[in-house]
Design a protein around this motif. Structure first.
Motif, PDB file in Angstrom:
ATOM      1  N   VAL A 223      88.781  59.073  51.096  1.00 41.23           N
ATOM      2  CA  VAL A 223      88.593  57.653  51.429  1.00 41.23           C
ATOM      3  C   VAL A 223      88.383  57.489  52.931  1.00 41.23           C
ATOM      4  O   VAL A 223      87.451  56.800  53.374  1.00 41.23           O
ATOM      5  N   ASP A 224      89.236  58.129  53.726  1.00 37.64           N
ATOM      6  CA  ASP A 224      89.146  57.995  55.183  1.00 37.64           C
ATOM      7  C   ASP A 224      87.849  58.589  55.741  1.00 37.64           C
ATOM      8  O   ASP A 224      87.214  58.009  56.629  1.00 37.64           O
ATOM      9  N   ASP A 227      84.746  56.567  54.639  1.00 38.87           N
ATOM     10  CA  ASP A 227      84.764  55.285  55.345  1.00 38.87           C
ATOM     11  C   ASP A 227      84.370  55.463  56.810  1.00 38.87           C
ATOM     12  O   ASP A 227      83.653  54.628  57.374  1.00 38.87           O
ATOM     13  N   GLY A 230      80.719  55.327  57.400  1.00 39.38           N
ATOM     14  CA  GLY A 230      79.994  54.140  56.975  1.00 39.38           C
ATOM     15  C   GLY A 230      79.671  54.094  55.508  1.00 39.38           C
ATOM     16  O   GLY A 230      78.740  53.395  55.094  1.00 39.38           O
ATOM     17  N   SER A 232      81.588  53.984  51.492  1.00 38.50           N
ATOM     18  CA  SER A 232      82.844  53.843  50.754  1.00 38.50           C
ATOM     19  C   SER A 232      82.789  54.608  49.437  1.00 38.50           C
ATOM     20  O   SER A 232      81.712  54.783  48.851  1.00 38.50           O
ATOM     21  N   TRP A 260      78.430  63.116  49.394  1.00 38.34           N
ATOM     22  CA  TRP A 260      77.964  62.313  50.528  1.00 38.34           C
ATOM     23  C   TRP A 260      76.449  62.468  50.693  1.00 38.34           C
ATOM     24  O   TRP A 260      75.725  61.486  50.884  1.00 38.34           O
ATOM     25  N   HIS A 275      75.726  48.305  53.882  1.00 39.62           N
ATOM     26  CA  HIS A 275      76.855  49.172  53.540  1.00 39.62           C
ATOM     27  C   HIS A 275      76.484  50.122  52.403  1.00 39.62           C
ATOM     28  O   HIS A 275      75.852  49.731  51.425  1.00 39.62           O
ATOM     29  N   GLU A 277      77.598  52.880  49.383  1.00 35.71           N
ATOM     30  CA  GLU A 277      78.700  53.107  48.459  1.00 35.71           C
ATOM     31  C   GLU A 277      78.344  54.237  47.502  1.00 35.71           C
ATOM     32  O   GLU A 277      77.217  54.339  47.022  1.00 35.71           O
TER      33      GLU A 277
END
Length: 385
Positions: A223-224, A227, A230, A232, A260, A275, A277
């Motif tokens: 999560v970190d 995030d 950029g 989620s 990713w 954003h 996701e």
């Protein structure tokens, strides 16, 4: 053109991951060793673990910590000529004489003095390294600094090299010099070096055995890290990513990297902007790519270092969907239990498999069962050569 965002995951051997999760205790022990001064336990350490658990990463982090305290760091990987390379790096004016770890001294030339290469016995090497390290420490200690020496893949070192290094470090520690020594390797390092009568000094090294990371810490790290770049990740995609890692450090990097990468390419290609996701399909595709890469990066090299009978034992285990009965494994091998148990013990010591109680064993390396099943024919053919 909008600049490409760098992938925050680094599934490459020795590269520092974005978050050094699950290793706080080991790092704190080392930091305390440096801060507590000569003789502190954290200044003499051995780090063991299976392939992919982050041994090289830990050594890299130790070097970063030492350098932040203005220490000098000499990092080496065990291979032929290890002691000579250390001596060359420690000598104030660069390489000095060429040292050969042989049981005899051979000097030829005018008046008994060699005009060419000098060959120095293994009994002389420890003193030579001790002198070189001592001279370097003289300069470092004048500015309140110290010397960290790290040796990676120590199980592959030549015995004479290990004797030379251990003897030199032992004397420096006795003299309360500002030195730290960390050696890392596969679990076989224990049986290879720590039972050697000449290397009993190394038994006193603080043992740090690296294992898997708790899944709740893996979830927080994902999560970190996503995030921070950029993007989620949550819900089913996050669950799939976390569970696929099985807490295995290298797999954490692989899964994160490929998920990713796929999510970034999809969203950048769509031109939607804004954003980003991670979707469920991104997670599925990323996990599949990570599994393919894991076989080449971890499973193949691990099997390459095993004997044909070790591999036969593992192939017998791979027939089960879960933990294997040791008696059933022996029967599949066509051997008695006592014979099979020799290889069971070897594989447990190497952290390839683990004892799960009640006469059962299971694989310690994630997805090794899957790899063995997919490559069984090739493994058997190579073993028969």
């Amino acid at each position: 053109m909008v600049a490409r965002t760098a992938n925050p995951f680094k599934p490459t051997a020795g590269r520092m991951p974005p978050l050094l999760i699950g290793r706080d205790g080991v790092v704190e022990d080392f930091e305390e060793g440096l801060d507590d001064g000569p003789g502190a336990p954290g200044r003499l350490m051995r780090v063991t673990g299976a392939r992919g658990v982050g041994k090289t990463v830990i050594l890299t982090e130790f070097g970063r910590i030492a350098k932040a305290r203005k220490w000098e760091v000499v990092d080496e990987t065990a291979s032929d000529g290890l002691s000579q390379r250390l001596l060359d790096r420690l000598a104030p004016d660069g390489p000095t004489m060429s040292l050969s770890l042989k049981p005899s001294v051979s000097l030829a030339g005018l008046g008994g003095v060699s005009l060419g290469e000098a060959s120095v016995s293994s009994r002389r090497m420890p003193l030579t390294l001790r002198e070189a390290m001592g001279r370097r420490l003289d300069a470092l200690e004048r500015r309140k600094a110290g010397l960290l020496v790290t040796i990676d893949e120590a199980q592959a070192a030549d015995r004479d090299d290990m004797v030379a290094i251990a003897t030199a470090v032992q004397h420096l520690i006795r003299e309360e010099r500002n030195v730290a020594f960390v050696f890392a390797g596969l679990p076989t390092i224990a049986s290879k070096w720590l039972n050697d009568e000449v290397l009993t000094f190394l038994r006193r090294a603080q043992a740090e055995r690296l294992g898997d990371i708790p899944l709740d810490e893996v979830e927080d790290a994902f999560v970190d890290t996503f995030d921070g770049s950029g993007m989620s990740i949550g819900g089913e995609a996050l669950r799939k990513a976390v569970e696929a890692t099985q807490g295995y450090p290298f797999m954490i990097q692989l899964v994160g990297y490929h998920i990713w990468r796929i999510a970034y390419r999809r969203q950048r290609g769509s031109g939607t902007g804004g954003h980003m996701e991670v979707g469920d399909a991104d997670a599925d595709a990323g996990v599949a790519n990570a599994l393919d890469r894991l076989g080449d990066a971890v499973h193949g090299p691990e099997l390459d270092g095993l004997s044909p009978i070790d591999k036969t034992y593992l192939l017998a285990m791979a027939q089960d969907d879960g933990p294997s009965s040791t008696s059933a494994v022996a029967e599949r091998m066509g051997k008695d239990v006592a014979y099979a148990n020799v290889y069971r013990t070897r594989l447990i010591d190497a952290q390839v498999i683990r004892d799960v109680g009640y006469g059962k064993v299971d694989f310690a390396i994630p997805y090794l069962r899957r790899y063995l099943r997919e490559h069984a024919a090739c493994i058997r053919m190579n073993a028969a050569r």
